[in-house]
Design a protein around this motif. Structure first.
Motif, PDB file in Angstrom:
ATOM      1  N   LEU A  94       0.833  -1.208   0.000  1.00 51.58           N
ATOM      2  CA  LEU A  94       0.000   0.000   0.000  1.00 51.58           C
ATOM      3  C   LEU A  94       0.867   1.256   0.000  1.00 51.58           C
ATOM      4  CD1 LEU A  94      -2.886  -0.948   2.470  1.00 51.58           C
ATOM      5  CD2 LEU A  94      -2.905  -0.948  -0.041  1.00 51.58           C
ATOM      6  N   ALA A  95       2.001   1.198   0.675  1.00 52.14           N
ATOM      7  CA  ALA A  95       2.905   2.347   0.686  1.00 52.14           C
ATOM      8  C   ALA A  95       3.459   2.609  -0.710  1.00 52.14           C
ATOM      9  CB  ALA A  95       4.038   2.107   1.675  1.00 52.14           C
ATOM     10  N   MET A  96       3.738   1.538  -1.461  1.00 51.88           N
ATOM     11  CA  MET A  96       4.158   1.727  -2.855  1.00 51.88           C
ATOM     12  C   MET A  96       3.086   2.467  -3.647  1.00 51.88           C
ATOM     13  SD  MET A  96       5.793  -1.951  -3.951  1.00 51.88           S
ATOM     14  CE  MET A  96       6.256  -1.370  -5.588  1.00 51.88           C
ATOM     15  N   GLY A  97       1.841   2.099  -3.421  1.00 52.13           N
ATOM     16  CA  GLY A  97       0.733   2.764  -4.106  1.00 52.13           C
ATOM     17  C   GLY A  97       0.670   4.240  -3.783  1.00 52.13           C
ATOM     18  N   VAL A  98       0.907   4.584  -2.531  1.00 52.01           N
ATOM     19  CA  VAL A  98       0.903   5.996  -2.126  1.00 52.01           C
ATOM     20  C   VAL A  98       1.989   6.763  -2.868  1.00 52.01           C
ATOM     21  CG1 VAL A  98       1.338   7.570  -0.209  1.00 52.01           C
ATOM     22  CG2 VAL A  98      -0.101   5.553   0.142  1.00 52.01           C
ATOM     23  N   LEU A  99       3.177   6.177  -2.970  1.00 53.65           N
ATOM     24  CA  LEU A  99       4.266   6.844  -3.682  1.00 53.65           C
ATOM     25  C   LEU A  99       3.951   6.982  -5.164  1.00 53.65           C
ATOM     26  CD1 LEU A  99       7.420   5.202  -2.048  1.00 53.65           C
ATOM     27  CD2 LEU A  99       6.412   7.437  -1.549  1.00 53.65           C
ATOM     28  N   ALA A 100       3.356   5.933  -5.741  1.00 57.94           N
ATOM     29  CA  ALA A 100       3.001   6.004  -7.159  1.00 57.94           C
ATOM     30  C   ALA A 100       1.988   7.106  -7.419  1.00 57.94           C
ATOM     31  CB  ALA A 100       2.439   4.661  -7.621  1.00 57.94           C
ATOM     32  N   ALA A 101       0.982   7.206  -6.573  1.00 56.83           N
ATOM     33  CA  ALA A 101      -0.029   8.252  -6.738  1.00 56.83           C
ATOM     34  C   ALA A 101       0.596   9.636  -6.641  1.00 56.83           C
ATOM     35  CB  ALA A 101      -1.129   8.088  -5.687  1.00 56.83           C
ATOM     36  N   GLU A 102       1.571   9.793  -5.745  1.00 55.16           N
ATOM     37  CA  GLU A 102       2.227  11.094  -5.594  1.00 55.16           C
ATOM     38  C   GLU A 102       3.067  11.426  -6.826  1.00 55.16           C
ATOM     39  OE1 GLU A 102       3.607  14.728  -3.950  1.00 55.16           O
ATOM     40  OE2 GLU A 102       1.822  13.479  -3.682  1.00 55.16           O
ATOM     41  N   ILE A 103       3.708  10.420  -7.410  1.00 58.66           N
ATOM     42  CA  ILE A 103       4.482  10.660  -8.627  1.00 58.66           C
ATOM     43  C   ILE A 103       3.578  11.150  -9.752  1.00 58.66           C
ATOM     44  CG2 ILE A 103       5.762   9.492 -10.478  1.00 58.66           C
ATOM     45  CD1 ILE A 103       7.068   7.772  -8.287  1.00 58.66           C
ATOM     46  N   VAL A 104       2.434  10.467  -9.940  1.00 60.06           N
ATOM     47  CA  VAL A 104       1.501  10.887 -10.982  1.00 60.06           C
ATOM     48  C   VAL A 104       1.007  12.302 -10.721  1.00 60.06           C
ATOM     49  CG1 VAL A 104      -0.739  10.435 -12.041  1.00 60.06           C
ATOM     50  CG2 VAL A 104       0.811   8.535 -11.552  1.00 60.06           C
ATOM     51  N   ARG A 105       0.706  12.612  -9.465  1.00 58.85           N
ATOM     52  CA  ARG A 105       0.232  13.960  -9.130  1.00 58.85           C
ATOM     53  C   ARG A 105       1.271  15.008  -9.487  1.00 58.85           C
ATOM     54  NH1 ARG A 105       0.665  17.982  -5.866  1.00 58.85           N
ATOM     55  NH2 ARG A 105       2.449  17.061  -4.784  1.00 58.85           N
ATOM     56  N   ARG A 106       2.536  14.740  -9.148  1.00 61.99           N
ATOM     57  CA  ARG A 106       3.590  15.717  -9.417  1.00 61.99           C
ATOM     58  C   ARG A 106       3.841  15.866 -10.916  1.00 61.99           C
ATOM     59  NH1 ARG A 106       8.304  14.712  -4.757  1.00 61.99           N
ATOM     60  NH2 ARG A 106       6.895  14.849  -2.958  1.00 61.99           N
ATOM     61  N   LEU A 107       3.799  14.764 -11.642  1.00 65.44           N
ATOM     62  CA  LEU A 107       4.030  14.849 -13.084  1.00 65.44           C
ATOM     63  C   LEU A 107       2.903  15.597 -13.782  1.00 65.44           C
ATOM     64  CD1 LEU A 107       5.431  11.286 -13.917  1.00 65.44           C
ATOM     65  CD2 LEU A 107       6.693  13.420 -13.611  1.00 65.44           C
ATOM     66  N   ARG A 108       1.689  15.402 -13.342  1.00 64.67           N
ATOM     67  CA  ARG A 108       0.563  16.142 -13.934  1.00 64.67           C
ATOM     68  C   ARG A 108       0.697  17.634 -13.642  1.00 64.67           C
ATOM     69  NH1 ARG A 108      -3.417  13.244 -16.170  1.00 64.67           N
ATOM     70  NH2 ARG A 108      -3.925  11.153 -15.407  1.00 64.67           N
ATOM     71  N   ALA A 109       1.113  17.954 -12.429  1.00 67.43           N
ATOM     72  CA  ALA A 109       1.238  19.361 -12.059  1.00 67.43           C
ATOM     73  C   ALA A 109       2.359  20.053 -12.827  1.00 67.43           C
ATOM     74  CB  ALA A 109       1.480  19.477 -10.551  1.00 67.43           C
ATOM     75  N   ALA A 110       3.366  19.247 -13.214  1.00 69.49           N
ATOM     76  CA  ALA A 110       4.541  19.851 -13.843  1.00 69.49           C
ATOM     77  C   ALA A 110       4.483  19.894 -15.352  1.00 69.49           C
ATOM     78  CB  ALA A 110       5.797  19.080 -13.420  1.00 69.49           C
ATOM     79  N   GLY A 111       3.637  19.067 -15.972  1.00 76.93           N
ATOM     80  CA  GLY A 111       3.677  19.022 -17.430  1.00 76.93           C
ATOM     81  C   GLY A 111       2.454  18.382 -18.035  1.00 76.93           C
ATOM     82  N   ASP A 112       2.607  17.950 -19.282  1.00 75.03           N
ATOM     83  CA  ASP A 112       1.509  17.422 -20.080  1.00 75.03           C
ATOM     84  C   ASP A 112       1.594  15.903 -20.106  1.00 75.03           C
ATOM     85  OD1 ASP A 112      -0.642  17.230 -21.723  1.00 75.03           O
ATOM     86  OD2 ASP A 112       0.399  17.859 -23.542  1.00 75.03           O
ATOM     87  N   LEU A 113       0.949  15.253 -19.158  1.00 69.51           N
ATOM     88  CA  LEU A 113       0.999  13.797 -19.021  1.00 69.51           C
ATOM     89  C   LEU A 113      -0.338  13.190 -19.410  1.00 69.51           C
ATOM     90  CD1 LEU A 113       2.607  11.271 -17.914  1.00 69.51           C
ATOM     91  CD2 LEU A 113       1.378  11.666 -15.759  1.00 69.51           C
TER      92      LEU A 113
END
Length: 514
Positions: A94-113
């Motif tokens: 579950l902790a891996m899932g939390v990190l994955a969700a945060e990565i997607v959030r940051r990439l969306r905020a930073a660019g065109d994903l």
């Protein structure tokens, strides 16, 4: 992987930092692995428990290879009594899932994903590979290795993304209702495609209708601004269109299907196969363009996968000419999917033993029968279809009858749970030595070593757990007319070891999820 500090990981996951010096240098991770053999300098090692092994036993090995932090469920100390630098959490998966969700959030905020989710009872990996091949020509693309499609495989795929990633392709499997909804909550897909609903794993789900309910969770997760890519040739998938608020795009091999409300339709016309067994069809896009496609893949059933990949790419905005050019050149990218080998003695080996269900078994057997035209003999070496529940005996019996109806020359049923498959073939009219039942792959290998002759073609097909893919590898690379050797057995052991991580990539000790 985008960088995380140990403190950030602890804060995001609610974990406790151990084995670190608050006054020392900041620990930063730049990659992640669940297999200690894949740890590299600066990596995070996820020490998760599995059915067959426990990742905590490999923390020391991971650090020897360069890992700087562990994500673990308990404190583990080195031989000198000092704790390895770790974030200790209640559930590492579950902790891996939390990190994955945060990565997607940051990439969306930073660019065109753009995130694409793919699910279905069969064809996910091939479709994923095809789509990734198309998108890679248009921008940096991340897609799963092999069949990383579960609650560990999806985060591992996300961890491969970095700030330049433009397209993130996610394969989604499930073993029970709610799994796909969970995976979708991590990656928030913009586009979702459901390839089909089959009877695979009906035992785990409690029936095909429950499988359909689970697969449709992907469409339910899409935003109103997203797109549901719908297989109009599967009635259960077609019925899912009412479960999404997203825009809809359909793909079909039917000339008669018309979408309600004028939604776009991508269509295959005159679907057939070449003499070599390659899918061939005319691809029609909503812009009115028509393109002839002959794919290097093997088997008519891949038309669905080709159509799905083309439809998603078109939805994203790829030009039809670019899509078609890619489909015309892409062979199978993942192992053990209709993998064809021509031996020097004229024997053809088709290894499709990564996964199996009644639908994919029939498709592979039809391809074998088609390719057998003009051959000396066709051989089907079949293992158990797992996770069919109370339908297992019936489905194996029916499959044995299909083998006979397709006029397959030789059938070898491998494993104690394929007796119903053998009996079905006998009852349908397979007599004498046409069908045999053996207890293990080694017995099947001895038969093949003694009896395969030039111009024979042999198919290996089973569920992943039956292990026939390794037998297929040995036969494909066997020295003609040589007996089974210790070296071949060593090769099988090595292949088996290489296919598994310390505790499995999907969080259960298994290699994949359906």
């Amino acid at each position: 992987m985008i960088e995380f500090s140990a403190a950030e990981i602890a804060a995001l996951t609610g974990g406790v930092l151990v084995g670190t010096d608050p006054a020392g240098p900041t620990i930063t991770v730049t990659s992640a692995a669940t297999d200690s053999r894949e740890s590299t300098p600066g990596s995070l090692f996820v020490a998760k428990p599995g059915e067959e092994s426990d990742g905590h036993l490999f923390i020391g090995s991971a650090f020897e290879r360069g890992a700087v932090l562990a994500l673990a469920e308990r404190d583990v100390t080195a031989p000198d009594g000092v704790s390895f630098p770790s974030v200790v959490v209640a559930d590492a998966v579950l902790a891996m899932g939390v990190l994955a969700a945060e990565i997607v959030r940051r990439l969306r905020a930073a660019g065109d994903l753009t995130v694409v989710g793919i699910t279905g009872s069969a064809g996910k990996t091939t479709t994923k590979d095809l789509l990734a091949g198309i998108l890679a020509t248009h921008g940096p693309t991340v897609a799963p290795r092999g069949s990383y499609n579960g609650e560990v495989g999806v985060p591992l795929t996300v961890f491969e993304a970095d700030w330049d990633t433009r397209y993130l392709v996610i394969e989604m499997g499930a073993t029970k209702p709610g799994h796909i909804a969970y995976l979708a909550s991590l990656v928030q897909p913009d586009i979702g495609v459901v390839l089909g609903v089959g009877s695979a794993h009906a035992g785990e789900f409690g029936g095909v209708e429950n499988i359909a309910q689970a697969k449709g969770e992907l469409f339910e997760a899409l935003p109103a601004t997203g797109t549901a890519v719908i297989n109009a040739d599967d009635e259960r998938v077609l019925a899912m269109q009412s479960r999404t608020r997203a825009r809809r795009t359909f793909f079909t091999s039917s000339a008669d299907f018309a979408a309600d409300g004028g939604d776009p339709v991508v269509r295959a016309r005159n679907s057939t196969t070449t003499a070599e067994g390659n899918p061939s069809f005319t691809l029609l896009f909503p812009d009115g363009s028509e393109h002839e496609v002959v794919s290097p893949l093997l088997g008519l059933h891949h038309t669905t996968n080709l159509l799905a990949a083309a439809t998603v790419a078109y939805t994203i905005g790829c030009a039809p000419d670019d899509i078609v050019a890619s489909l015309r050149t892409q062979a199978a990218a993942s192992r053990w999917r209709m993998e064809r080998t021509e031996r020097v003695d004229g024997v053809t080996v088709i290894n499709d033993a990564y996964n199996a269900n009644p639908e994919s078994m029939r498709a592979a057997l039809r391809t074998l029968a088609e390719l057998g035209s003009g051959r000396r003999r066709t051989w089907a070496v079949l293992g158990e279809m797992l996770e069919l529940g109370d339908r297992s005996i019936e489905e194996h019996d029916l499959l044995g009858r299909v083998v006979v109806r397709l006029n397959i020359s030789k059938l070898i049923c491998v494993g104690p749970n394929t007796r119903a498959l053998f009996n079905g073939a006998v009852l349908e009219g397979s007599w004498g030595s046409e069908a045999v039942h053996v207890d293990d792959p080694e017995a099947a290998e001895r038969i093949l070593a003694a009896e395969l002759e030039p111009r024979d073609i042999v198919l290996f097909k089973s569920s992943n757990g039956a292990g026939l893919r390794f037998l297929g590898d040995r036969v494909a690379h066997a020295v003609p007319n040589a007996s089974v050797s210790a070296g071949q057995a060593d090769t099988a052991d090595r292949l088996a070891a290489d296919s598994e991580a310390d505790s499995g990539p999907d969080g259960s000790g298994k290699a994949h999820q359906p």
